[in-house]
Design a protein around this motif. Structure first.
Motif, PDB file in Angstrom:
ATOM      1  N   UNK A 260       0.927  -1.327  -0.087  1.00 37.64           N
ATOM      2  CA  UNK A 260      -0.065   0.072   0.216  1.00 37.64           C
ATOM      3  C   UNK A 260       0.820   1.136  -0.085  1.00 37.64           C
ATOM      4  N   UNK A 261       1.735   1.186   0.796  1.00 36.57           N
ATOM      5  CA  UNK A 261       2.646   2.368   0.852  1.00 36.57           C
ATOM      6  C   UNK A 261       3.624   2.744  -0.618  1.00 36.57           C
ATOM      7  N   UNK A 262       3.983   1.402  -1.123  1.00 35.64           N
ATOM      8  CA  UNK A 262       4.515   1.626  -2.487  1.00 35.64           C
ATOM      9  C   UNK A 262       3.668   2.244  -3.534  1.00 35.64           C
ATOM     10  N   UNK A 263       2.589   1.781  -3.692  1.00 40.80           N
ATOM     11  CA  UNK A 263       1.405   1.957  -4.544  1.00 40.80           C
ATOM     12  C   UNK A 263       1.222   3.323  -4.492  1.00 40.80           C
ATOM     13  N   UNK A 264       0.756   3.889  -3.058  1.00 41.85           N
ATOM     14  CA  UNK A 264       0.374   5.465  -2.947  1.00 41.85           C
ATOM     15  C   UNK A 264       1.571   6.429  -3.432  1.00 41.85           C
ATOM     16  N   UNK A 265       2.978   5.962  -3.020  1.00 44.59           N
ATOM     17  CA  UNK A 265       3.979   6.667  -3.362  1.00 44.59           C
ATOM     18  C   UNK A 265       4.110   6.942  -4.832  1.00 44.59           C
ATOM     19  N   UNK A 266       3.899   5.824  -5.735  1.00 46.26           N
ATOM     20  CA  UNK A 266       3.879   5.814  -6.895  1.00 46.26           C
ATOM     21  C   UNK A 266       3.013   6.096  -7.963  1.00 46.26           C
TER      22      UNK A 266
END
Length: 361
Positions: A260-266
């Protein structure tokens, strides 16, 4: 106490470490104390300590169903376990904890315990000696105060500790990551996530196949990144096709939080969903593409049993025009296993150790 292990193949639902932890906890807990149980396997610790009404916390989504079933079998009522998506803050008078295999995850738990315990509180930690991670003793010595090492029994060990000073705040290794080749995105992950600081060989083989397949999906097609880990495969799909609707699912709460953190960042605007669940949720619907790099171990059990269950579930949630893309160790013979659930199986890539298959109808 009746205790069953779902899909057990005759495997026992507790071990000697559970027995030692229960004995140590019952000898030391006082009435009215607030108790946390961390990473119970199938409910043995939670149910044995039921009179203390413990708060149960588990990274694995598989505990919820096992705990509910075993509580019912014993005529007990328990609350659903919490997870690390929203770490409970405590305070707790005592924490009863299974020692994990991963060294970084052990450090995470000890640092969390230091913050969650009341002054003078107890940490009672145990595990099977062969499963305690290398250098685990050094991590305990560095982070907590080991007050008592109980005699080993049946190849299990329990230690009783008091809190140290180091917490999670400011811990540089809480998040580790790497850059995704050819895409240029940084992917980070929490300590319980497999291969969190490097792209593992199997995932590396799967990435180019994902990029090729998603180009032909219908507009707004549905993709499931099953056993998603840090989300590398689903993020690869979004990098190629931002219009896709991608569901990220994993049994590990730290994996789901990392994805979730990676998707929200990218891709903050992408149509995504994140599910902490053991396998595919029954109401997940159907997908145009399911991506899977299946784990081949569960606790101390190694084999293809997890993959076989995920293949079966994937066959029930795949559109007739869709496909399952899976990578696995060559020696596991997934091409034979896949044919039990899919009439069409083809090999897309291979090396001496790993093979990528496409399966469908």
């Amino acid at each position: 106490m009746v205790l069953n292990r779902p899909g057990s193949r005759g495997l026992q639902a507790w071990d000697a470490a559970d027995e030692l932890l229960i004995e140590a906890a019952l000898d030391r807990l006082q009435p009215g104390q607030r108790v946390a149980v961390v990473d119970d396997g199938f409910g043995a610790l939670t149910l044995a300590l039921n009179e203390a009404t413990p708060t149960t916390i588990s990274d694995s989504a598989s505990l919820a169903a096992a705990l509910a079933d075993n509580a019912r079998a014993n005529g007990l009522e328990v609350s659903a376990p919490l997870n690390w998506g929203q770490p409970p803050l405590g305070p707790f008078d005592a924490i009863v904890m299974r020692i994990p295999r991963q060294i970084d995850y052990l450090e995470y738990l000890l640092r969390w315990a230091n913050e969650a315990l009341v002054p003078g509180g107890l940490l009672i930690a145990g595990g099977m000696i062969k499963h305690i991670p290398d250098h685990g003793v050094g991590v305990f010595n560095r982070l907590v105060n080991t007050d008592q090492v109980l005699p080993a029994r049946k190849k299990a060990r329990v230690v009783v500790c008091s809190a140290g000073q180091a917490g999670l705040a400011g811990w540089e290794r809480q998040w580790l990551g790497y850059n995704l080749p050819d895409i240029g995105l940084e992917l980070r992950a929490l300590p319980a996530v497999f291969a969190r600081d490097h792209l593992d060989i199997g995932a590396r083989m799967l990435v180019p196949q994902v990029r090729d397949l998603v180009r032909n999906l219908p507009e707004g097609g549905r993709v499931l990144d099953l056993a998603c880990g840090n989300g590398v495969q689903g993020i690869t799909a979004l990098a190629e096709r931002p219009d896709l609707k991608v569901v990220f699912s994993d049994v590990s709460s730290q994996a789901v939080a990392s994805a979730k953190a990676n998707v929200q960042a990218a891709f903050p605007e992408a149509d995504t969903c994140f599910e902490h669940t053991d396998g595919i949720s029954p109401n997940a619907g159907e997908f145009d593409l399911i991506l899977l790099n299946p784990p081949f171990h569960e606790g101390g059990v190694v084999g293809d049993h997890i993959a076989l269950r995920l293949f079966r579930q994937a066959s029930q949630h795949l559109k007739r025009s869709g496909c399952l893309l899976v990578v696995g160790n060559r020696h596991l013979g997934y091409h034979k296993s896949l044919r039990r659930d899919f009439p069409r199986v083809s090999q897309l890539a291979s090396d001496p150790k790993f093979v990528v298959f496409e399966a469908g109808y």
